[in-house]
Scaffold this active site. Structure first.
Site, PDB file in Angstrom:
ATOM      1  N   CYS A 382       0.841  -1.202   0.000  1.00  0.00           N
ATOM      2  CA  CYS A 382       0.000   0.000   0.000  1.00  0.00           C
ATOM      3  C   CYS A 382       0.878   1.255   0.000  1.00  0.00           C
ATOM      4  O   CYS A 382       1.432   1.599  -1.035  1.00  0.00           O
ATOM      5  CB  CYS A 382      -0.978  -0.036   1.165  1.00  0.00           C
ATOM      6  SG  CYS A 382      -2.372   1.051   0.883  1.00  0.00           S
ATOM      7  N   HIS A 508      -3.297  -4.913   0.612  1.00  0.00           N
ATOM      8  CA  HIS A 508      -2.650  -5.410   1.829  1.00  0.00           C
ATOM      9  C   HIS A 508      -2.738  -6.932   1.850  1.00  0.00           C
ATOM     10  O   HIS A 508      -3.560  -7.492   2.580  1.00  0.00           O
ATOM     11  CB  HIS A 508      -3.362  -4.860   3.069  1.00  0.00           C
ATOM     12  CG  HIS A 508      -3.133  -3.407   3.304  1.00  0.00           C
ATOM     13  ND1 HIS A 508      -2.018  -2.934   3.929  1.00  0.00           N
ATOM     14  CD2 HIS A 508      -3.884  -2.335   2.988  1.00  0.00           C
ATOM     15  CE1 HIS A 508      -2.088  -1.612   4.001  1.00  0.00           C
ATOM     16  NE2 HIS A 508      -3.208  -1.218   3.436  1.00  0.00           N
ATOM     17  N   GLU A 510      -1.075  -8.991   3.307  1.00  0.00           N
ATOM     18  CA  GLU A 510      -0.811  -9.541   4.648  1.00  0.00           C
ATOM     19  C   GLU A 510      -2.111  -9.835   5.396  1.00  0.00           C
ATOM     20  O   GLU A 510      -2.135 -10.694   6.278  1.00  0.00           O
ATOM     21  CB  GLU A 510       0.080  -8.593   5.461  1.00  0.00           C
ATOM     22  CG  GLU A 510      -0.562  -7.293   5.951  1.00  0.00           C
ATOM     23  CD  GLU A 510      -0.533  -6.152   4.915  1.00  0.00           C
ATOM     24  OE1 GLU A 510      -0.339  -6.444   3.716  1.00  0.00           O
ATOM     25  OE2 GLU A 510      -0.724  -4.988   5.316  1.00  0.00           O
TER      26      GLU A 510
HETATM   27  N1  GLN Z   1      -1.930   6.795   3.019  1.00  0.00           N
HETATM   28  C1  GLN Z   1      -2.036   6.073   1.804  1.00  0.00           C
HETATM   29  C2  GLN Z   1      -3.419   6.201   1.188  1.00  0.00           C
HETATM   30  O1  GLN Z   1      -4.343   6.613   1.808  1.00  0.00           O
HETATM   31  C3  GLN Z   1      -1.697   4.616   2.005  1.00  0.00           C
HETATM   32  C4  GLN Z   1      -2.676   3.890   2.845  1.00  0.00           C
HETATM   33  C5  GLN Z   1      -2.189   2.589   3.376  1.00  0.00           C
HETATM   34  O2  GLN Z   1      -1.008   2.304   3.364  1.00  0.00           O
HETATM   35  N2  GLN Z   1      -3.103   1.781   3.887  1.00  0.00           N
HETATM   36  O3  GLN Z   1      -3.606   5.879   0.045  1.00  0.00           O
END
Ligand code: GLN
Length: 531
Positions: A382, A508, A510
């Protein structure tokens, strides 16, 4: 059979591992082929976990159905190897919202709405409704917080009343300290905890004792005596470096049979399931292959719970591959003054996990540059993918000052920008791009295809920003590989380096890694780290 209930209550202090105990009980029941489901009560007034700070509360876990829930859900899913839904989560914020909206509708016309009976009845009806619809054999309910807190008092009262209508088994987890000066395990806190629970009208059927070393048999006897509980139901829950070994350990100590007795049931364990679980659980701690030094470079590293799913996914994959992984937590801000080499020279692999806010982002970019230039396997999750794009834009494509508009609103090279669907959203709760989304793998000559070996995959998301397609051609020309996308959102889902192992994904993965089903990307990341 009518649904039966097991209620897990924690005494004395938080952090005793109530979630792990609940997950272990769920797993044991699953090994006996019961139809089970967890339910978690959380006493905070937030509607869900999405607006909480991971620094204080630990990781925000996301389910397929877009709900943002407590990190304990990750433990349940990793043990049960099943995806849960928002039905399993009940917060005070949600239950109060429901009661108040019923009151406004006039459902309680004429009466003064009270905790007892209205709120408590609302909780019980909710539970009964889920059990009926899901045709559950057993629901395992974890009451968040500690017995005696103001916040969870009405949940505990609801559990007392649930036992007036249904068969309920109460499980209490307490702490048995061992004072170094006297070197003796002390039972007094457990005695006091027991009395407090009795005052609330609840007599525990099982008492799990957390302690640093194995619970001594005379201590068990003492606790049994003071709590009027059979000694066979005082269970040693002393520290264990491998949480996945707990279900089996509890069963070895006779808990499985005692639990069946308490449930008034006789059945034998599913040996196929038990063998498969046992094999994977023991692999987590057995040190066979290489030792891999993995660095997690993030901003919330001080509280390990903030990245618990990343850590577990690494352990699952390492266990599966028969390697040992040593996790090095590195505060990304530390890298902002340079000297990456000093910190990272022993790294076999680097992970930049998810996150929000500018702090530490420049350090992440430095870690990624170091990985790319030194051929160290890199996995970006992400935010870790977004920072990988920024690093490539700045250092390979020479787009000076490239950034995400989350951190620099005025950057000329906004390679990461707000999702169009997010523009104009001013409410923060539950409004990100959340939950499971399908991703199409566009290139078969890619790390992502090698990992999943499928054209379509589905992973969980939680973000407001995305790769800005305006820069795609230019970056592709410079050698960045765009290997997966979400065709309906026209979103980049994965980017890769050519030569060497480097991949960033917008999702994600994970969050879906399970002991019995490690996440494919973590497997290929560790394979690369080991090579
Ligand atoms: N802050 C980033 C976004 O909002 C990444 C979010 C995250 O890593 N879950 O896109």
């Amino acid at each position: 059979m009518h649904t039966k209930y097991i209620v897990v209550l924690g005494s004395l202090l938080s952090g005793l591992g109530k979630g792990v105990l609940t997950a272990s009980i769920l797993k044991i029941l699953d090994l006996y082929d019961y139809r089970v489901m967890p339910l978690k009560f959380d006493g905070y007034l937030n509607y869900d976990c999405g607006t909480m700070n991971p620094y204080r509360h630990g990781e925000v876990f996301v389910l397929d159905d877009k709900s943002e829930v407590d990190m304990d859900f990750g433990i349940y899913e990793r043990f049960l190897n099943k995806s849960l839904t928002k039905e399993s989560s009940m917060t005070s914020g949600r239950i109060f919202t429901e009661i108040i909206s019923k009151e406004r509708k006039g459902d309680y016309l004429g009466s003064d709405v009270q905790i007892v009976p209205h709120l408590v009845d609302g909780i019980i009806e909710h539970i009964e409704d889920i059990s009926r619809r899901r045709k559950l054999d057993i629901m395992v309910i974890e009451v968040g917080g500690t017995v005696g807190d103001l916040e969870n008092g009405y949940f505990i009262e609801a559990m007392r009343q649930l036992a007036l209508r249904h068969e309920v088994i109460f499980v209490n987890i307490t702490y048995v300290p061992q004072l170094s000066a006297v070197g003796e395990q002390k039972t007094k806190p457990t005695q006091i905890a027991f009395r407090l629970l009795m005052q609330m009208g609840i007599k525990p059927d099982f008492i799990f004792c957390r302690s640093e070393s194995r619970l001594l048999s005379n201590i068990k006897e003492k606790i049994a005596l003071y709590t009027s509980t059979p000694i066979s139901r005082i269970i040693d829950d002393s520290d264990d470096p491998n949480i996945y070994s707990l279900p089996e350990r509890f069963m070895r100590d006779g808990f499985g049979e005692e639990l069946l007795k308490a449930l008034g049931d006789r059945r034998s364990i599913n040996h196929g399931k038990l063998d498969s679980w046992r094999r994977r659980a023991s692999a987590i701690c057995s040190k066979r292959g290489k030792t891999l030094n993995i660095f997690i470079v993030g901003k919330y590293v001080e509280l390990r719970d903030a990245y618990v799913s990343v850590k577990e996914a690494l352990l699952h994959a390492a266990g599966y591959l028969g390697e040992e992984v040593v996790i090095n937590w590195l505060e990304s801000e530390k890298l902002e003054k340079g000297h990456e080499e000093d910190y990272l020279k022993s790294a076999d692999g680097i992970v930049v996990p998810g996150g929000f806010g500018r702090r530490g982002s420049e350090g992440m970019i430095r870690a990624i540059k170091y990985a790319r230039e030194n051929g160290i396997p890199y996995l970006g999750l992400c935010l870790g993918m977004q920072m990988m794009a920024v690093e490539f834009a700045r250092n390979v494509c020479k787009m000076r000052g490239a950034n995400s508009t989350e951190f620099d609103k005025r950057t000329k090279y906004n390679v990461i920008d707000i999702l169009p669907s997010q523009r104009g959203i001013d409410k923060k709760g539950g409004t990100m791009r959340l939950g499971s989304w399908k991703t199409r793998i566009d290139r078969v000559d890619s790390i992502i295809y090698d990992s999943y070996k499928r054209r379509w995959v589905s992973e969980r998301h939680r973000h407001r920003y995305e790769f800005n397609n305006k820069f795609r051609k230019r970056m592709e020309k410079a050698g960045l590989v765009f290997s997966a996308s979400d065709p309906s959102w026209k979103l980049v889902e994965a980017i890769e380096w050519t030569g060497g192992f480097g991949i960033g994904v917008q999702s994600h993965p994970e969050l879906k890694s399970r002991l019995e089903e490690p996440a494919p990307l973590f497997l290929s990341f560790l394979r690369a780290a080991s090579a």
